[in-house]
Design a protein around this motif. Structure first.
Motif, PDB file in Angstrom:
ATOM      1  N   LYS A  36      33.683 -21.662 -15.424  1.00 17.55           N
ATOM      2  CA  LYS A  36      32.321 -21.121 -15.437  1.00 17.55           C
ATOM      3  C   LYS A  36      32.310 -19.704 -15.996  1.00 17.55           C
ATOM      4  CE  LYS A  36      30.413 -23.911 -11.854  1.00 17.55           C
ATOM      5  NZ  LYS A  36      29.227 -24.131 -11.151  1.00 17.55           N
ATOM      6  N   GLY A  37      31.463 -19.468 -16.986  1.00 13.56           N
ATOM      7  CA  GLY A  37      31.306 -18.149 -17.590  1.00 13.56           C
ATOM      8  C   GLY A  37      32.367 -17.777 -18.599  1.00 13.56           C
ATOM      9  N   GLU A  38      33.428 -18.537 -18.676  1.00 13.90           N
ATOM     10  CA  GLU A  38      34.534 -18.211 -19.569  1.00 13.90           C
ATOM     11  C   GLU A  38      34.145 -18.324 -21.042  1.00 13.90           C
ATOM     12  OE1 GLU A  38      39.291 -19.027 -19.235  1.00 13.90           O
ATOM     13  OE2 GLU A  38      37.985 -20.782 -19.150  1.00 13.90           O
ATOM     14  N   HIS A  39      33.133 -19.121 -21.344  1.00 14.66           N
ATOM     15  CA  HIS A  39      32.722 -19.292 -22.737  1.00 14.66           C
ATOM     16  C   HIS A  39      31.958 -18.082 -23.269  1.00 14.66           C
ATOM     17  CE1 HIS A  39      29.579 -21.088 -20.188  1.00 14.66           C
ATOM     18  NE2 HIS A  39      28.738 -20.636 -21.092  1.00 14.66           N
ATOM     19  N   TYR A  40      31.757 -17.068 -22.443  1.00  9.81           N
ATOM     20  CA  TYR A  40      31.122 -15.830 -22.893  1.00  9.81           C
ATOM     21  C   TYR A  40      32.151 -14.766 -23.274  1.00  9.81           C
ATOM     22  CZ  TYR A  40      26.812 -17.837 -21.152  1.00  9.81           C
ATOM     23  OH  TYR A  40      25.730 -18.660 -20.947  1.00  9.81           O
ATOM     24  N   THR A  41      33.417 -15.150 -23.341  1.00  2.81           N
ATOM     25  CA  THR A  41      34.468 -14.203 -23.703  1.00  2.81           C
ATOM     26  C   THR A  41      35.229 -14.697 -24.931  1.00  2.81           C
ATOM     27  OG1 THR A  41      36.083 -15.267 -22.260  1.00  2.81           O
ATOM     28  CG2 THR A  41      34.811 -13.472 -21.301  1.00  2.81           C
ATOM     29  N   CYS A  42      35.934 -13.790 -25.589  1.00  4.66           N
ATOM     30  CA  CYS A  42      36.755 -14.137 -26.746  1.00  4.66           C
ATOM     31  C   CYS A  42      38.204 -14.296 -26.288  1.00  4.66           C
ATOM     32  CB  CYS A  42      36.687 -13.041 -27.800  1.00  4.66           C
ATOM     33  SG  CYS A  42      35.073 -12.915 -28.568  1.00  4.66           S
ATOM     34  N   PHE A  43      38.920 -15.173 -26.954  1.00  6.53           N
ATOM     35  CA  PHE A  43      40.318 -15.420 -26.621  1.00  6.53           C
ATOM     36  C   PHE A  43      41.174 -15.058 -27.821  1.00  6.53           C
ATOM     37  CE2 PHE A  43      37.791 -18.178 -23.996  1.00  6.53           C
ATOM     38  CZ  PHE A  43      38.358 -18.001 -22.746  1.00  6.53           C
ATOM     39  N   PRO A  44      41.984 -14.003 -27.698  1.00  7.76           N
ATOM     40  CA  PRO A  44      42.795 -13.554 -28.839  1.00  7.76           C
ATOM     41  C   PRO A  44      43.711 -14.644 -29.394  1.00  7.76           C
ATOM     42  CG  PRO A  44      42.983 -12.018 -26.996  1.00  7.76           C
ATOM     43  CD  PRO A  44      42.192 -13.189 -26.517  1.00  7.76           C
ATOM     44  N   GLU A  45      44.226 -15.522 -28.542  1.00  7.32           N
ATOM     45  CA  GLU A  45      45.150 -16.548 -29.023  1.00  7.32           C
ATOM     46  C   GLU A  45      44.477 -17.540 -29.968  1.00  7.32           C
ATOM     47  OE1 GLU A  45      43.735 -18.120 -24.958  1.00  7.32           O
ATOM     48  OE2 GLU A  45      44.231 -16.187 -25.836  1.00  7.32           O
ATOM     49  N   LEU A  46      43.156 -17.687 -29.869  1.00  5.24           N
ATOM     50  CA  LEU A  46      42.466 -18.626 -30.751  1.00  5.24           C
ATOM     51  C   LEU A  46      42.330 -18.097 -32.178  1.00  5.24           C
ATOM     52  CD1 LEU A  46      39.757 -20.131 -28.401  1.00  5.24           C
ATOM     53  CD2 LEU A  46      41.959 -21.084 -29.076  1.00  5.24           C
TER      54      LEU A  46
END
Length: 129
Positions: A56-66
């Motif tokens: 929950k809410g994680e899709h509002y952040t960026c992931f450097p590994e991607l």
């Protein structure tokens, strides 16, 4: 052969996704699936499709590994309905979202869209990220 990486911590859901993905690509495109093991930078870079189960809410952040996944499609599995793209950070706006409780026809639609976009971007040599 298509390389797929699934990041899902729930064992039963992960197993179900693997079965679905394998059947989907075999039946829709006559392609075999190579499931990459381990959510690591090397596998992210090799993946053509990444299925990422967001908390929950994680899709509002960026992931450097991607950022290591320049030519892949990302399918985000989320708990709620599809988020509005106007609220998402730019780095994740190209993600195809689907609810964890979505019926199979919607899951198939998302996979078709993701595979089509990935195929088109590879054809023209465009970087996804």
């Amino acid at each position: 052969m298509i390389n797929v990486l699934i990041k899902e911590d729930d064992f039963l859901y992960h197993h179900s996704l693997r079965s679905f993905v394998e059947d989907f690509f075999n039946n829709e495109y006559a392609k075999n699936v190579n499931f990459l093991k381990g959510y690591e930078v090397e596998n992210i870079a090799r993946a053509e499709i990444i299925v990422y189960a967001f908390s929950k809410g994680e899709h509002y952040t960026c992931f450097p590994e991607l950022k290591c996944a320049p030519k892949c499609a990302i399918i985000g599995i989320i708990e709620a309905e599809e988020p509005s793209s106007s609220f998402l950070p730019f780095c994740i706006q190209q993600t195809f979202f689907v609810s964890r409780s979505a019926p199979l026809y919607l899951l198939k639609r998302v996979f078709r869209q993701a595979y089509f976009v990935r195929s088109e971007e590879r054809r023209v040599g465009k970087e996804c990220r």
